[in-house]
Every structure is written in structure tokens, then in C-alpha cells.
Design a protein around this motif. Structure first.
Motif, short mmCIF file in Angstrom:
data_model
loop_
_atom_site.label_atom_id
_atom_site.label_comp_id
_atom_site.label_asym_id
_atom_site.label_seq_id
_atom_site.Cartn_x
_atom_site.Cartn_y
_atom_site.Cartn_z
N LEU A 189 119.05 49.63 -39.56
CA LEU A 189 117.64 49.96 -39.68
C LEU A 189 117.47 51.48 -39.68
O LEU A 189 117.98 52.18 -38.80
CB LEU A 189 116.86 49.35 -38.50
CG LEU A 189 115.36 49.65 -38.42
CD1 LEU A 189 114.64 49.17 -39.67
CD2 LEU A 189 114.76 49.02 -37.17
N VAL A 227 115.60 48.84 -44.56
CA VAL A 227 116.54 47.85 -44.02
C VAL A 227 117.61 47.56 -45.06
O VAL A 227 117.42 47.80 -46.26
CB VAL A 227 115.81 46.55 -43.63
CG1 VAL A 227 114.83 46.80 -42.50
CG2 VAL A 227 115.08 45.96 -44.84
N ASP A 242 113.48 45.16 -36.23
CA ASP A 242 113.40 44.18 -37.31
C ASP A 242 113.70 42.79 -36.77
O ASP A 242 114.07 42.60 -35.60
CB ASP A 242 114.31 44.55 -38.47
CG ASP A 242 115.78 44.54 -38.11
OD1 ASP A 242 116.16 43.91 -37.09
OD2 ASP A 242 116.57 45.17 -38.84
#
Length: 459
Positions: free
Chosen positions: A199, A231, A274
Motif C-alpha cells: 500500500l 495498491v 486496505d
């Protein structure tokens, strides 16, 4: 020889024709680091780049001609990734992004104590990978058959059949058309990003005038911040929170603008996570100062100095509400050897770019008692001239006897028989002042006893 090899390997070198210059040193500084000629510099996006050029020329070149640089060009171009052999980009001879970023003339440089011409220039905020190099010449911007708008023109072919005449013409042309070229400095720009596993968080900061802003630098403008996440795993969802100046965390929408306008030092902490459990944090510091610094002279605004005495500069004190005042810049000159009125200017900018009101000090150089005002204020000369020396007694040999000059500019006659030599037979006193023929002769004797478009060099 080893030093020559080391210099060539370092890339710190330049090429020159006709001894236009005999020394060159230039650097680009940013983010606390400095890149030298032929080297590299890595900075963060938005950091200010400061260029410093130092060069000097010999009085005459190898052809015994006086040489003088007319202008120096700062040339820049973008640096991209490698091109693929066989493509149009690979086969191109030029870089379309190359341009003359700035042209400097003698109005833009000063000469230091070592005889170097010095140029300082703010290139601006670093925004992309680029190279910077220098080109200089003795020619003006539009010289018939030589330059057009500062760009070199191709030399005409010299085809005289007589070898001696042809070589003489070529030599004459070459020493008329002088250039120098430096190796480049490569500047690579690192984006304001934070990587953590899979990330990535990146931020872009700009000031109100649209310039890129480097985190933790001082500015006198509002700063707008925008952050986005990247990402590496498809179908991954990211959420971002923002904590500003230690306050409660708030949800942040990717790429939305956050403006910071209040004075002071601020911290924006962006935190992302995430759906795969990856996390990343990006702290960004913003420093804003909109208040001008305060400057106060040391000593009086008007100073009187006797001609021949030294002038001592007292300077000025500088303060700033946020404690980031820079140095006071003093311009102007005082020549204590010449009677007149001189003006010194005091200016100050803080690290955010705020300017204090200019202060002026007047220095009056006056004649010593009993001396006439010689010369006038030309505004030239050193601020602190050498200290004066006491005038010595002046001795004159007259008929093998001595006449000594007194400090009050009168003559002491050692023997009354000497009066005849000066036309003073009627009344000879102990001293004869300058209004007499004795004084004029002495004064005369005293006076007589003083002591490619931007390509590589063309032929």
C-alpha cells in the motif's frame, strides 16, 4: 596525472575554445544536499533548487587577444527512461524538452575576492527529473554570421587554395568565435510518498501561486494538500483518515484538497488501510509565516566620518515572530578617502519570503580641519577602507641644510642664513607659513614624494 584522471572520471569538467575561461565551478543545491558539475542531486518534490556559478577568464588568451564573456546560458532538459533501440525516439538526435532556462549577462554577476564572476539563481521548485548545463560565449546575441538570438550559427567553409592563407583565416575566425560548455548536473526528484508493504500513499502540496511546496519548508502563502493511495492487488479497497495538528482523526476522500492557511507549524498525518490488512502512514509538515520580520539599525541612521579614518559598519538586528529571520543584506559603499555623502541600504527577508521595510543609513565623509574638500562622492570604494596613517614630517635639502615641515603646515628654518634662499632677507622669523613662497615650495616637494540548438562545440 592521477588528479586529471580522477577529474575526468568524476565528470567535473568543461570544454573551452580560445581560453574564453580558465576556471569554472557550478553547483545546484536543494534539500540540504548539493550536486556538482558532472554529478547527481536527489531532492524531494517541491524543494527549491539554488544554482551557483563561479567562473573567471584570463586577461588574454593564447592568441594574445583580450577575452571577455558576453553571456552565460543555463540550459535544461527532461530526463526520461531509456528508449528502445529501433524506435523513433531512440533515433532522434535532439531532446525536444531542451531549452535555455535563463540567460545571464554581466549585469547578473558580481566578482569575488578571488577574481571569480559569481552568479546566484533560484531555479525554482523541483518538479521532475532534469539535467542542467552551462554554455557561454564572447559573442553578442546577434552577430552577423555567428549568432542568431544567442544561438550559434554554422561556420562557413574556408576553401582558400593557398594553405597559409586558409590556415590564417581559420585561426582568425576561431579566436573570434569563443565558447565554453560544461558537463551537466542531473537532478532526480523523489515524490512525497510512503510505502508500506503493498500500500502506497503519495501527497502533492502546492502554494497559492501554483508552485510545488516541499513539506517542512517555510512559506508566506496558503498551502493546499492532496493525497492518494495506490495498491498492488486488484479489487482492493482503501480507506484514508486525516489527523491535523493532533486533533481527532477524520475520514479523508482520496485526492480531495485540504487547505492550510493559519500561521504556524502544522502537521497533517494521513493514515491508510486496505481490505487486505495493509497499512501506510504519510506525515506532511506545513510551515506558514505571513508576518514580515523586524529590523533595527545598530547605531545612528546618520554617521559622520573624517576623511582618511576607517568606517566601521555596526550592522542591524533582525527578529521574527516565528524565529526564522534570515541575515540582513547590506548594499552600498563608503569611500572614506573621498569627501561626500554615501547611502547604505539594509534589507531582510525571512525564510518564508516576507520582506522587512528597507532601512537606510547615511554616512557623511567630511574633510579634516584645515584641509579642503577634495574629490566628490562617486559612490564607489570599499565600505571599510584601510586605517589612516599619520602624515610624516617632510624634509628638504637647501644649501646642504635641512628644512623640516611642521604638522601645522609651516616651515621651520634652522638657520637665518637660509632666508636668502627663499627671498626673505628683510625679516626672517622662526616659521614661514604656506602662504609664502617657502610654503609653496614645501607643498610642491611633498606632493612629488607620494606614492546543437544547444549542442556541443562547433568548429
Amino acid at each position: 596525472m592521477q588528479a586529471v584522471l580522477d577529474g575526468m572520471r568524476s565528470g567535473k569538467s568543461f570544454s573551452v575554445f580560445g581560453d574564453l575561461i580558465n576556471a569554472l565551478d557550478y553547483t545546484i543545491a536543494g534539500g540540504g544536499s548539493k550536486g556538482e558539475m558532472g554529478g547527481d542531486l536527489q531532492v524531494k518534490e517541491g524543494e527549491q533548487l539554488q544554482l551557483t556559478i563561479r567562473f573567471k577568464s584570463p586577461l588574454k588568451n593564447a592568441n594574445n587577444d583580450p577575452v571577455q564573456v558576453d553571456h552565460v546560458d543555463l540550459i535544461s532538459g527532461d530526463v526520461t527512461g531509456k528508449t528502445v533501440p529501433g524506435t523513433d525516439a531512440y533515433n532522434k538526435d535532439t531532446n525536444d524538452s531542451t531549452k535555455v532556462l535563463k540567460r545571464f549577462t554581466s549585469q547578473d554577476w558580481t566578482t569575488d575576492a578571488d577574481g571569480y564572476n559569481v552568479i546566484n539563481y533560484n531555479v525554482g521548485a523541483a518538479s521532475k527529473n532534469q539535467y542542467f548545463r552551462l554554455r557561454g560565449t564572447n559573442l553578442g546575441l546577434n552577430v552577423d554570421g555567428e549568432t542568431s538570438n544567442g544561438e550559434p550559427l554554422a561556420d562557413p567553409k574556408t576553401d582558400n587554395e593557398d594553405n597559409e592563407t586558409r590556415f590564417t583565416e581559420i585561426n582568425k575566425r576561431n579566436f573570434k568565435d569563443l565558447w565554453f560548455y560544461s558537463n551537466p548536473i542531473f537532478v532526480s526528484v523523489k515524490p512525497n510518498c510512503a510505502d508500506s508493504n503493498l500500500l502506497r500513499l503519495c501527497g502533492k502540496l502546492t502554494t497559492a501561486d501554483g508552485e510545488l511546496y516541499a513539506p517542512n519548508a517555510w512559506t508566506n502563502q496558503n498551502v493546499t494538500t492532496s493525497v492518494y493511495a495506490s495498491v498492488y492487488v486488484p479489487d482492493t479497497t482503501v480507506s484514508i483518515n486525516l489527523t491535523q495538528d493532533g486533533n481527532a482523526s477524520q475520514p479523508y476522500v482520496s485526492k480531495s484538497d485540504i487547505m492550510v492557511s493559519q500561521e504556524g507549524q502544522h502537521t497533517l498525518l494521513f493514515q491508510a488501510s486496505d481490505t487486505n490488512g495493509n497499512m501506510s502512514s504519510l506525515p506532511l509538515k506545513v510551515n506558514i509565516d505571513k508576518t514580515p520580520p523586524v529590523m533595527k539599525l545598530k547605531g545612528n541612521t546618520s554617521v559622520t566620518v573624517t576623511a582618511g579614518d576607517a568606517y566601521t559598519e555596526q550592522g542591524a538586528d533582525a527578529t521574527d515572530t516565528l524565529g526564522v529571520a534570515d541575515k540582513v543584506i547590506i548594499t552600498g559603499t563608503v569611500d572614506t578617502k573621498t569627501v561626500g555623502t554615501y547611502t547604505l541600504h539594509y534589507n531582510l527577508r525571512d525564510l518564508a519570503g516576507n520582506a522587512a521595510p528597507e532601512i537606510v543609513r547615511t554616512v557623511n565623509v567630511v574633510a579634516r580641519d584645515g584641509e579642503s574638500n577634495r574629490g566628490s562622492n562617486t559612490g564607489t570604494g570599499p565600505i571599510s577602507p584601510p586605517a589612516p596613517t599619520a602624515a610624516p614630517a617632510v624634509e628638504i635639502n637647501v644649501d646642504a641644510k635641512k628644512v623640516r615641515r611642521k604638522p601645522q603646515r609651516c616651515i621651520e628654518i634652522q638657520d637665518s642664513s637660509e632666508c636668502a634662499a627663499f627671498g626673505r632677507q628683510d625679516s626672517c622669523r622662526d616659521f614661514a607659513c604656506e602662504s609664502s613662497s617657502v610654503g609653496r615650495k614645501t607643498a610642491s616637494t611633498e606632493s612629488s614624494n607620494r606614492v546543437d540548438q544547444f549542442g556541443w562545440p562547433h568548429f
